[in-house]
Motif scaffolding. Structure first.
Motif, PDB file in Angstrom:
ATOM      1  N   UNK A   8      26.517  57.715  30.389  1.00  0.00           N
ATOM      2  CA  UNK A   8      27.931  57.971  30.117  1.00  0.00           C
ATOM      3  C   UNK A   8      28.726  57.846  31.421  1.00  0.00           C
ATOM      4  N   UNK A   9      29.543  56.825  31.505  1.00  0.00           N
ATOM      5  CA  UNK A   9      30.399  56.629  32.667  1.00  0.00           C
ATOM      6  C   UNK A   9      31.815  57.075  32.335  1.00  0.00           C
ATOM      7  N   UNK A  10      32.467  57.702  33.312  1.00  0.00           N
ATOM      8  CA  UNK A  10      33.860  58.060  33.142  1.00  0.00           C
ATOM      9  C   UNK A  10      34.706  56.789  33.102  1.00  0.00           C
ATOM     10  N   UNK A  11      35.708  56.776  32.264  1.00  0.00           N
ATOM     11  CA  UNK A  11      36.612  55.634  32.183  1.00  0.00           C
ATOM     12  C   UNK A  11      37.863  55.886  33.012  1.00  0.00           C
ATOM     13  N   UNK A  12      38.455  54.875  33.601  1.00  0.00           N
ATOM     14  CA  UNK A  12      38.051  53.476  33.496  1.00  0.00           C
ATOM     15  C   UNK A  12      37.008  53.102  34.541  1.00  0.00           C
ATOM     16  N   UNK A  13      36.261  52.046  34.238  1.00  0.00           N
ATOM     17  CA  UNK A  13      35.379  51.431  35.230  1.00  0.00           C
ATOM     18  C   UNK A  13      36.205  50.337  35.913  1.00  0.00           C
ATOM     19  N   UNK A  14      36.440  50.534  37.197  1.00  0.00           N
ATOM     20  CA  UNK A  14      37.386  49.661  37.897  1.00  0.00           C
ATOM     21  C   UNK A  14      37.020  49.639  39.376  1.00  0.00           C
ATOM     22  N   UNK A  15      37.763  48.897  40.179  1.00  0.00           N
ATOM     23  CA  UNK A  15      37.559  48.853  41.622  1.00  0.00           C
ATOM     24  C   UNK A  15      38.888  48.571  42.310  1.00  0.00           C
ATOM     25  N   UNK A  16      39.103  49.233  43.428  1.00  0.00           N
ATOM     26  CA  UNK A  16      40.157  48.792  44.327  1.00  0.00           C
ATOM     27  C   UNK A  16      39.719  47.463  44.938  1.00  0.00           C
ATOM     28  N   UNK A  17      40.650  46.718  45.471  1.00  0.00           N
ATOM     29  CA  UNK A  17      40.283  45.396  45.989  1.00  0.00           C
ATOM     30  C   UNK A  17      41.264  44.951  47.061  1.00  0.00           C
ATOM     31  N   UNK A  18      40.781  44.059  47.902  1.00  0.00           N
ATOM     32  CA  UNK A  18      41.622  43.406  48.902  1.00  0.00           C
ATOM     33  C   UNK A  18      42.014  42.029  48.392  1.00  0.00           C
ATOM     34  N   UNK A  19      43.265  41.630  48.650  1.00  0.00           N
ATOM     35  CA  UNK A  19      43.685  40.278  48.289  1.00  0.00           C
ATOM     36  C   UNK A  19      44.621  39.744  49.367  1.00  0.00           C
ATOM     37  N   UNK A  20      44.692  38.442  49.445  1.00  0.00           N
ATOM     38  CA  UNK A  20      45.485  37.774  50.463  1.00  0.00           C
ATOM     39  C   UNK A  20      46.978  38.027  50.220  1.00  0.00           C
ATOM     40  N   UNK A  21      47.674  38.505  51.247  1.00  0.00           N
ATOM     41  CA  UNK A  21      49.109  38.780  51.114  1.00  0.00           C
ATOM     42  C   UNK A  21      49.901  37.511  50.791  1.00  0.00           C
ATOM     43  N   UNK A  22      49.341  36.357  51.105  1.00  0.00           N
ATOM     44  CA  UNK A  22      50.055  35.117  50.837  1.00  0.00           C
ATOM     45  C   UNK A  22      50.063  34.709  49.381  1.00  0.00           C
ATOM     46  N   UNK A  23      49.181  35.264  48.561  1.00  0.00           N
ATOM     47  CA  UNK A  23      49.086  34.828  47.168  1.00  0.00           C
ATOM     48  C   UNK A  23      50.395  35.019  46.409  1.00  0.00           C
ATOM     49  N   UNK A  24      51.067  36.171  46.512  1.00  0.00           N
ATOM     50  CA  UNK A  24      52.342  36.314  45.786  1.00  0.00           C
ATOM     51  C   UNK A  24      53.430  35.347  46.260  1.00  0.00           C
ATOM     52  N   UNK A  25      53.243  34.751  47.440  1.00  0.00           N
ATOM     53  CA  UNK A  25      54.250  33.823  47.938  1.00  0.00           C
ATOM     54  C   UNK A  25      54.277  32.536  47.129  1.00  0.00           C
ATOM     55  N   UNK A  26      53.072  32.099  46.664  1.00  0.00           N
ATOM     56  CA  UNK A  26      53.033  30.852  45.892  1.00  0.00           C
ATOM     57  C   UNK A  26      52.766  31.083  44.414  1.00  0.00           C
ATOM     58  N   UNK A  27      52.136  32.210  44.086  1.00  0.00           N
ATOM     59  CA  UNK A  27      51.831  32.476  42.679  1.00  0.00           C
ATOM     60  C   UNK A  27      52.927  33.258  41.982  1.00  0.00           C
ATOM     61  N   UNK A  28      53.834  33.852  42.768  1.00  0.00           N
ATOM     62  CA  UNK A  28      54.926  34.620  42.170  1.00  0.00           C
ATOM     63  C   UNK A  28      54.851  36.096  42.532  1.00  0.00           C
ATOM     64  N   UNK A  29      56.028  36.726  42.646  1.00  0.00           N
ATOM     65  CA  UNK A  29      56.070  38.137  43.006  1.00  0.00           C
ATOM     66  C   UNK A  29      55.400  39.024  41.966  1.00  0.00           C
ATOM     67  N   UNK A  30      55.356  38.551  40.735  1.00  0.00           N
ATOM     68  CA  UNK A  30      54.741  39.364  39.683  1.00  0.00           C
ATOM     69  C   UNK A  30      53.281  39.666  40.001  1.00  0.00           C
TER      70      UNK A  30
END
Length: 475
Positions: A99-121
């Motif tokens: 029995x795992x507590x929900x949610x099963x998730x992870x924090x993560x690192x991502x490139x700050x440049x991604x929202x520049x070309x993929x969109x602010x959303x």
């Protein structure tokens, strides 16, 4: 890839993680739709999944803190990892009676440049899913401090792609950045300072993609498109086909179809390489050595490519007055950061600029963006070896190489290489490796931090490479 910049911008702000359980629930519910609508992933299989189930159980019992170090061969990797966390692990836990507590998730690192070309959303979504944006070309203190705090005290483990960027190769691991090893040791240090008993481990996670059916025709059609755009629009003559067959007669290609396709692929790569060499010789006065005629064609191609990549980076480095230091990836990151510092101007202050000052600032931003273009070319080819397809002539390697050439041609045309063309449905294999204890390496870290980080990074690289499942040629 960022869109062309012609105007100076405000400084890049740090997007703090603001985990929102409601956004996670919506994202999890929409995952199947996204998989079918925005990706070619038709099937995802996970190996050794019980390892992660037990680690999440230990994490929730405050026995272990861990980092997921996943491979990054494709832009679809984040979606595959989301499936692993949100679907596969909970289901496996239920099957195992855990029995795992929900949610099963992870924090993560991502490139700050991604929202520049993929969109602010995407920056908004990353923040609400608990992600930490990082500027890879500098000591990003805000991102590092936040990631360190979350790793030690966050509600979830941390997921990081130690290769830094996707390299387009399922069966080649790019050199790893040392940040994940350092984050692991910081975690041990922080836990010890607060007398907490948790152990710290890094879990290598392999991702690999295979075509459900080898898309030979689509690969051939894509090559035809690239040949035409590149100036090789004339069909191959019988003499040319015979020449290609003779040139690669001693290679272990499984079929005549693969041999002819490899010949076209290699010929296109040579032609584009020659065009780029002429470009840098003529317009940037770069001296590029002639190929060594004693080498095989593949060795010549690899050597010429490395010299060209070095030349392209040197053009950008000369403009930004940077010294070439480290490998290609390190040099790319420093060029990117130098460009961002000229585009996203922290030194302009909050006072409005006069029209002349604005015009000069815009010109600097535009020139910086143009020089970064050389770096973007190199980014796509850091893992190219010249013999990747020939070493194992499978549809996956043909497709990956053809898509890299497509990205190059698209960039040369001034376009954006995302999204990529679809060559067919893909099956995905996620392989969970054996956890690497960081806590056990703490004494060596205390004695020599740099050596301990380098050793852990090297061992993680070897662990990720060991997770690659060799594909076999299929017609």
């Amino acid at each position: 890839m960022p869109l062309a910049t012609t105007r100076v911008q405000p400084p890049l702000d740090f997007i703090p993680p603001r985990f929102n359980p409601g956004i996670l629930a919506i994202s999890r519910a929409l995952l199947p739709i996204w998989l079918s609508w925005q990706t070619d992933l038709s099937d995802i299989q996970v190996k050794n999944l019980d390892t992660l189930v037990h680690l999440y159980e230990q994490f929730q019992k405050q026995q272990t803190r861990f980092l997921l170090a996943f491979r990054h061969p494709s832009p679809d990797d984040p979606v595959a990892i989301a499936y692993l966390l949100w679907r596969a692990i909970p289901q496996q836990a239920r099957d195992m009676g855990i029995r795992l507590e929900r949610p099963v998730h992870a924090h993560f690192l991502y490139d700050r440049g991604i929202p520049l070309w993929a969109g602010r959303w995407l920056g908004w979504l990353g923040s609400n899913l608990g992600g930490v944006p990082i500027q890879r070309g500098k000591l990003d203190l805000a991102a590092l401090k936040t990631a360190r705090q979350l790793f030690c005290n966050g509600d979830f483990p941390m997921a990081v792609a130690p290769e830094g960027a996707n390299n387009g190769h399922s069966e080649i691991v790019s050199p790893l950045e040392p940040g994940i090893a350092q984050l692991g040791f910081w975690g041990v240090e922080d836990l010890r300072q607060t007398n907490r008993p948790e152990s710290v481990v890094i879990v290598p996670v392999g991702l690999q993609y295979r075509y459900v059916a080898p898309p030979w025709k689509k690969i051939a059609d894509l090559l035809s498109q690239l040949e035409q755009k590149s100036g090789l629009s004339q069909p191959l003559t019988m003499n040319r086909l015979q020449s290609l067959r003779q040139r690669f007669a001693k290679t272990d290609l499984p079929t005549q179809q693969a041999a002819e396709l490899y010949g076209r692929l290699f010929h296109l790569a040579e032609y584009l390489l020659t065009l780029m060499e002429q470009y840098y010789r003529q317009f940037y006065s770069i001296t590029l050595p002639a190929p060594d005629l004693h080498q095989t064609p593949q060795e010549q191609l690899a050597q010429r490519l490395q010299k060209l990549l070095d030349a392209a980076l040197s053009v950008a480095e000369d403009y930004f007055t940077l010294r070439p230091k480290g490998g290609l990836i390190d040099r790319c990151r420093r060029i990117e950061q130098a460009g961002w510092e000229r585009i996203f101007r922290a030194d302009l202050g909050k006072q409005p600029l006069s029209p002349v000052e604005r015009g000069l600032a815009d010109r600097i931003a535009e020139e910086a963006d143009l020089r970064m273009w050389h770096m973007r070319i190199v980014e796509s080819f850091v893992a190219v070896t010249g013999h990747y397809v020939l070493d194992r002539p499978v549809a996956e390697r043909f497709g990956e190489t053809a898509l890299l050439l497509w990205a190059l041609v698209t960039r040369l045309e001034g376009g954006n290489p995302f999204p990529r063309p679809s060559l067919g449905p893909l099956s995905t294999t996620i392989t969970v490796g054996k956890p690497i204890s960081v806590s056990d390496r703490w004494p060596s870290y205390q004695q020599n931090r740099r050596h301990a980080v380098a050793t852990l990074t090297r061992d993680l690289q070897a662990a990720l490479e060991a997770l690659i499942i060799p594909t076999t040629p299929a017609d």
